[in-house]
Design a protein around this motif. Sequence first.
Motif, PDB file in Angstrom:
ATOM      1  N   SER A 279     -32.870  10.979 -24.357  1.00 53.12           N
ATOM      2  CA  SER A 279     -33.887  10.448 -23.299  1.00 53.12           C
ATOM      3  C   SER A 279     -34.164   9.783 -22.720  1.00 53.12           C
ATOM      4  O   SER A 279     -34.252   8.682 -21.349  1.00 53.12           O
ATOM      5  CB  SER A 279     -35.526  10.615 -24.106  1.00 53.12           C
ATOM      6  N   SER A 280     -33.834   7.797 -23.829  1.00 48.42           N
ATOM      7  CA  SER A 280     -33.815   6.959 -22.890  1.00 48.42           C
ATOM      8  C   SER A 280     -32.569   6.825 -22.445  1.00 48.42           C
ATOM      9  O   SER A 280     -31.983   6.338 -21.095  1.00 48.42           O
ATOM     10  CB  SER A 280     -33.255   6.230 -24.145  1.00 48.42           C
TER      11      SER A 280
ATOM     12  N   ILE B 230     -40.076  11.499 -22.053  1.00 48.93           N
ATOM     13  CA  ILE B 230     -40.613  10.440 -22.965  1.00 48.93           C
ATOM     14  C   ILE B 230     -39.731  10.116 -24.347  1.00 48.93           C
ATOM     15  O   ILE B 230     -38.662  10.717 -25.275  1.00 48.93           O
ATOM     16  CB  ILE B 230     -41.574  11.496 -23.688  1.00 48.93           C
ATOM     17  N   VAL B 231     -39.683   8.901 -24.293  1.00 46.67           N
ATOM     18  CA  VAL B 231     -38.744   8.523 -25.336  1.00 46.67           C
ATOM     19  C   VAL B 231     -39.988   7.989 -27.098  1.00 46.67           C
ATOM     20  O   VAL B 231     -40.730   7.159 -26.792  1.00 46.67           O
ATOM     21  CB  VAL B 231     -38.022   6.888 -24.886  1.00 46.67           C
TER      22      VAL B 231
ATOM     23  N   ASP C 105     -39.758   7.185 -31.312  1.00 47.95           N
ATOM     24  CA  ASP C 105     -38.918   7.125 -32.637  1.00 47.95           C
ATOM     25  C   ASP C 105     -39.268   7.829 -33.570  1.00 47.95           C
ATOM     26  O   ASP C 105     -38.795   8.455 -34.375  1.00 47.95           O
ATOM     27  CB  ASP C 105     -38.590   5.639 -33.151  1.00 47.95           C
TER      28      ASP C 105
ATOM     29  N   LYS D  83     -26.576   2.906 -28.914  1.00 47.52           N
ATOM     30  CA  LYS D  83     -27.653   1.410 -29.718  1.00 47.52           C
ATOM     31  C   LYS D  83     -27.107   0.656 -30.684  1.00 47.52           C
ATOM     32  O   LYS D  83     -26.628   0.048 -31.652  1.00 47.52           O
ATOM     33  CB  LYS D  83     -28.502   2.359 -31.461  1.00 47.52           C
TER      34      LYS D  83
ATOM     35  N   ASP E 114     -26.557  -2.194 -29.545  1.00 48.06           N
ATOM     36  CA  ASP E 114     -27.490  -2.973 -29.790  1.00 48.06           C
ATOM     37  C   ASP E 114     -27.859  -3.766 -31.271  1.00 48.06           C
ATOM     38  O   ASP E 114     -27.574  -4.905 -32.082  1.00 48.06           O
ATOM     39  CB  ASP E 114     -28.230  -3.437 -29.032  1.00 48.06           C
TER      40      ASP E 114
HETATM   41  N1  GDP Z   1     -31.650  -0.449 -30.780  1.00 42.81           N
HETATM   42  C1  GDP Z   1     -32.118   0.461 -29.794  1.00 42.81           C
HETATM   43  N2  GDP Z   1     -32.632   1.453 -29.584  1.00 42.81           N
HETATM   44  C2  GDP Z   1     -33.212   2.722 -29.049  1.00 42.81           C
HETATM   45  C3  GDP Z   1     -31.827   2.433 -27.869  1.00 42.81           C
HETATM   46  N3  GDP Z   1     -31.589   4.010 -27.594  1.00 42.81           N
HETATM   47  C4  GDP Z   1     -32.923   4.640 -28.006  1.00 42.81           C
HETATM   48  N4  GDP Z   1     -33.280   3.664 -29.419  1.00 42.81           N
HETATM   49  C5  GDP Z   1     -34.482   4.313 -29.863  1.00 42.81           C
HETATM   50  O1  GDP Z   1     -34.246   5.195 -30.702  1.00 42.81           O
HETATM   51  C6  GDP Z   1     -36.002   6.235 -30.615  1.00 42.81           C
HETATM   52  C7  GDP Z   1     -35.786   7.112 -29.796  1.00 42.81           C
HETATM   53  O2  GDP Z   1     -34.880   7.677 -28.355  1.00 42.81           O
HETATM   54  P1  GDP Z   1     -34.822   8.676 -27.824  1.00 42.81           P
HETATM   55  O3  GDP Z   1     -34.615   8.401 -26.219  1.00 42.81           O
HETATM   56  O4  GDP Z   1     -36.317   9.195 -27.639  1.00 42.81           O
HETATM   57  O5  GDP Z   1     -34.094   9.919 -28.705  1.00 42.81           O
HETATM   58  P2  GDP Z   1     -33.869  11.219 -28.208  1.00 42.81           P
HETATM   59  O6  GDP Z   1     -34.704  11.827 -29.352  1.00 42.81           O
HETATM   60  O7  GDP Z   1     -32.474  11.497 -28.257  1.00 42.81           O
HETATM   61  O8  GDP Z   1     -34.367  11.111 -27.367  1.00 42.81           O
HETATM   62  C8  GDP Z   1     -36.795   5.834 -29.835  1.00 42.81           C
HETATM   63  O9  GDP Z   1     -36.993   4.509 -30.119  1.00 42.81           O
HETATM   64  C9  GDP Z   1     -35.978   4.591 -28.798  1.00 42.81           C
HETATM   65  O10 GDP Z   1     -36.549   3.302 -28.309  1.00 42.81           O
HETATM   66  C10 GDP Z   1     -30.190   1.390 -27.899  1.00 42.81           C
HETATM   67  O11 GDP Z   1     -30.128   1.861 -27.430  1.00 42.81           O
HETATM   68  N5  GDP Z   1     -31.036   0.447 -28.949  1.00 42.81           N
END
Ligand code: GDP
Length: 465
Positions: A237-238, A250-251, A253, A340, A342
């Motif tokens: 989603s991010s 919606i993003v 954890d 991620k 970073d």
């Molecule tokens: N450190 C870091 N955290 C990330 C990154 N991309 C997403 N997150 C975190 O990982 C968690 C899950 O992200 P989300 O986009 O909801 O994941 P999804 O379940 O695959 O859609 C969230 O807390 C984001 O803030 C990134 O590039 N770096």
Amino acid sequence: MEPNSMNNDTICAISTPAGVGGIAVARVSGPDAFRIVDSLWHGKSLSNAASHTAHLGTIDDTRGNMLDQAVTTVFKAPNSFTGENVVEISVHGSRWIQRELIATLCKAGCRLAEPGEYTRRAFASGRLDLAEAEGVADMIAANSRAAHRAASNQLRGHYSRYLAKMRQQLVDLASLIELELDFGEEEVEFASRQQLNDIATSLHKSLTRLRDSYASGAAIKQGIPVAIIGPTNAGKSSLLNALTHDDRAIVSDIHGTTRDVVDDLIEIGDYQFRFQDTAGLRETHDTIEQIGIERSINAARKARILIYMVDSSSPDKAIENIDQTLSLNPEAHIIIALNKADIVTPQLTAQLTDNIERQYPEAIVLTISTKQQQSIDQLSDTLTRLIDSESQDNDLIVTNARHAQALDQAAQAIERVKAGLRDNISGDFIAHDIRETIHPLATITGQITTDDLLATIFTRFCIGK
Ligand SMILES: Nc1nc2c(ncn2[C@@H]2O[C@H](COP(=O)(O)OP(=O)(O)O)[C@@H](O)[C@H]2O)c(=O)[nH]1
Ligand SMILES: [Mg+2]
């Protein structure tokens, strides 16, 4: 309907979009266009005006009072879009003026146009062939440079000319076969079967290439489907949000946050992509999440590009599931995005990349961070590059399901021609299969057509087109 059949009624409709605008344009087409508009027009007589001229005047309402100042543009048959007499009337674009103008025109003798009727008349008068007419609708719907290019090739007749060339080659091939039939007993030198086979082979290649271009052609027209898939919390989603520069999805954890497929159209380079952020793939007992996961799988099956997201800080489970996910759609281009970046060391990233590249040589592996917008541009470039590579030296692409179906029929028929030539069967049969190749090509451009087919095509247009 026969090409060249002329209509004896005069139609009118607003051709600009529904709603309020600075200007609205009504289009009047038919034998009485000038007489009808003249009857409610105060200005230079349109019946006596030269073709392709514009005039300023006023136009009446249904009660004979002044409705608005207007500009009329005159096109005399056959030099108009429909091939008929046409007047375009530009007025101020209030809803009321538009409604009243159409009511006045109808009172003065026009009939309200049916959906697509202008384009249908253009086809009937021979101004456009059927593929060109369909190109008009595609041109209006085009949402990206690539879709516009395809529509423009179709509308301007490049595509029709290419088909006409193929048709001509088929007609030539048929006459060579018939020559052989007519003079077979005599001592006449014919083209050898080998030569005929070469012609058929080259036609087969052109036909199948064009037919196969539909896969990317349809995607270009409708938005190229890209599914973002992978385990929960990888950052799918991010990524959608990073690509759209928006908080569309919606993003969080919390695993299992995304439960439905979130669709977003994004223009990148020459293309419009339809990104689909999906529910993360995992074992779950939550019924709603389970439905979401099924939708993810469906999106993956239909995608042209799969972006498989991996959380580089905990890659193990993701990697376990790659095979299973990629096997959902072996035709798709695969990008594996190691997200991620970073929060992991460059060494770890390098190791992971190495590992995955070795295991999936056909995939493109990218290291990204959606949080820091790292390499998102590179990901976008990769997307356009993948689609560019599909359409290489493919000037002409098919974007229309009807055409793809006809081309498929033609390709199957020419295959029979090839087989017949190879097996040395009688020319009668081969000539028959050549006609079966020509027929579907003629339906694309509308040399052969039925009222039902025309109705299906043109009712999909809006009123005013
Ligand atoms: N450190 C870091 N955290 C990330 C990154 N991309 C997403 N997150 C975190 O990982 C968690 C899950 O992200 P989300 O986009 O909801 O994941 P999804 O379940 O695959 O859609 C969230 O807390 C984001 O803030 C990134 O590039 N770096
Ligand atoms: Mg999500």
